[in-house]
Design an enzyme around this catalytic site. Structure first.
Site, PDB file in Angstrom:
ATOM      1  N   ASP A  18      16.835  20.495 -11.147  1.00  0.00           N
ATOM      2  CA  ASP A  18      17.810  20.166 -12.184  1.00  0.00           C
ATOM      3  C   ASP A  18      19.153  20.816 -11.822  1.00  0.00           C
ATOM      4  OD1 ASP A  18      17.493  19.266 -15.440  1.00  0.00           O
ATOM      5  OD2 ASP A  18      19.299  20.339 -14.833  1.00  0.00           O
ATOM      6  N   ILE A  19      20.228  20.080 -12.021  1.00  0.00           N
ATOM      7  CA  ILE A  19      21.560  20.563 -11.644  1.00  0.00           C
ATOM      8  C   ILE A  19      22.013  21.731 -12.540  1.00  0.00           C
ATOM      9  CG2 ILE A  19      22.995  19.070 -13.114  1.00  0.00           C
ATOM     10  CD1 ILE A  19      24.639  18.436 -10.568  1.00  0.00           C
ATOM     11  N   ASN A  32      11.623  14.444 -22.803  1.00  0.00           N
ATOM     12  CA  ASN A  32      12.434  14.183 -23.991  1.00  0.00           C
ATOM     13  C   ASN A  32      12.580  12.674 -24.179  1.00  0.00           C
ATOM     14  OD1 ASN A  32      12.915  16.970 -24.365  1.00  0.00           O
ATOM     15  ND2 ASN A  32      14.582  16.907 -22.873  1.00  0.00           N
ATOM     16  N   HIS A  48      12.091  11.027 -17.183  1.00  0.00           N
ATOM     17  CA  HIS A  48      11.933  12.195 -16.311  1.00  0.00           C
ATOM     18  C   HIS A  48      11.127  13.267 -17.012  1.00  0.00           C
ATOM     19  CE1 HIS A  48      15.670  12.539 -18.618  1.00  0.00           C
ATOM     20  NE2 HIS A  48      15.440  13.850 -18.652  1.00  0.00           N
ATOM     21  N   MET A  49      10.411  14.027 -16.206  1.00  0.00           N
ATOM     22  CA  MET A  49       9.620  15.133 -16.712  1.00  0.00           C
ATOM     23  C   MET A  49      10.262  16.421 -16.225  1.00  0.00           C
ATOM     24  SD  MET A  49       5.628  15.798 -15.795  1.00  0.00           S
ATOM     25  CE  MET A  49       5.007  14.447 -16.755  1.00  0.00           C
ATOM     26  N   HIS A  50      10.501  17.345 -17.142  1.00  0.00           N
ATOM     27  CA  HIS A  50      11.016  18.661 -16.773  1.00  0.00           C
ATOM     28  C   HIS A  50       9.835  19.577 -16.462  1.00  0.00           C
ATOM     29  CE1 HIS A  50      15.149  18.087 -18.586  1.00  0.00           C
ATOM     30  NE2 HIS A  50      14.486  17.212 -19.299  1.00  0.00           N
TER      31      HIS A  50
HETATM   32  P1  AMP Z   1      17.347  15.223 -20.675  1.00  0.00           P
HETATM   33  O1  AMP Z   1      18.202  15.994 -21.608  1.00  0.00           O
HETATM   34  O2  AMP Z   1      15.874  15.386 -20.952  1.00  0.00           O
HETATM   35  O3  AMP Z   1      17.746  13.768 -20.574  1.00  0.00           O
HETATM   36  O4  AMP Z   1      17.561  15.887 -19.265  1.00  0.00           O
HETATM   37  C1  AMP Z   1      18.478  15.455 -18.318  1.00  0.00           C
HETATM   38  C2  AMP Z   1      18.564  16.515 -17.278  1.00  0.00           C
HETATM   39  O5  AMP Z   1      19.163  15.990 -16.124  1.00  0.00           O
HETATM   40  C3  AMP Z   1      19.377  17.745 -17.708  1.00  0.00           C
HETATM   41  O6  AMP Z   1      18.561  18.904 -17.663  1.00  0.00           O
HETATM   42  C4  AMP Z   1      20.509  17.773 -16.684  1.00  0.00           C
HETATM   43  O7  AMP Z   1      20.884  19.082 -16.330  1.00  0.00           O
HETATM   44  C5  AMP Z   1      19.901  17.015 -15.521  1.00  0.00           C
HETATM   45  N1  AMP Z   1      20.863  16.414 -14.592  1.00  0.00           N
HETATM   46  C6  AMP Z   1      21.967  15.696 -14.892  1.00  0.00           C
HETATM   47  N2  AMP Z   1      22.582  15.283 -13.777  1.00  0.00           N
HETATM   48  C7  AMP Z   1      21.848  15.739 -12.739  1.00  0.00           C
HETATM   49  C8  AMP Z   1      21.964  15.647 -11.319  1.00  0.00           C
HETATM   50  N3  AMP Z   1      22.979  14.991 -10.720  1.00  0.00           N
HETATM   51  N4  AMP Z   1      21.028  16.261 -10.565  1.00  0.00           N
HETATM   52  C9  AMP Z   1      20.026  16.926 -11.139  1.00  0.00           C
HETATM   53  N5  AMP Z   1      19.850  17.050 -12.477  1.00  0.00           N
HETATM   54  C10 AMP Z   1      20.746  16.458 -13.258  1.00  0.00           C
END
Ligand code: AMP
Length: 116
Positions: free
Chosen positions: A32-33, A89, A102-104
């Site tokens: 995650d960024i 989410n 996506h899965m965290h």
């Molecule tokens: P969500 O809030 O569950 O939709 O999570 C989206 C996630 O994507 C967040 O934790 C962001 O930090 C992550 N994210 C957004 N852009 C990028 C990227 N370019 N590379 C990696 N993670 C990202």
């Protein structure tokens, strides 16, 4: 298709360069960024699914693979014994900001709370 949804598609198509932690025929994982914990990995299907609302029986293998890969990465990153959290989410009230399923995978410290 909005820009946020495009971000993960751009990662998959290598238009955005991100270190890929794991990839196979069904799923891809990368950091995650904006990590919310020392280990914060995102695991996504290789084919577009917008939200958890959009899954059906045909996605069973992919969804199972996402969990399997989360478990594998947790072991590889040595957070399996101490433990970790996996989170998906869904939509506004679930805190979903990127509309590409996506899965965290969150770990590396104690007491990780539901902060999304
Ligand atoms: P969500 O809030 O569950 O939709 O999570 C989206 C996630 O994507 C967040 O934790 C962001 O930090 C992550 N994210 C957004 N852009 C990028 C990227 N370019 N590379 C990696 N993670 C990202």
């Amino acid at each position: 298709m909005n820009n946020k949804k495009n971000i993960f598609q751009q990662i998959l198509s290598k238009k955005i360069i991100t270190k890929i932690i794991y990839e196979d025929n069904l799923v891809t994982a990368f950091n995650d960024i904006k990590p919310q914990s020392p280990i914060h990995v995102l695991i996504i299907p290789n084919n577009f699914i917008s939200t958890l609302n959009d899954i059906n029986k045909n996605h069973e293998l992919i969804l199972g693979r996402m969990l399997l890969v989360a478990s594998k990465i947790a072991k590889k990153m040595l957070i399996d014994k101490d433990g970790y959290r996996v989170v998906i989410n869904c939509n506004k009230n679930g805190g979903q900001t990127i509309f590409y399923l996506h899965m965290h995978l969150l770990g590396g410290r104690q007491g990780i709370k539901f902060f999304f």
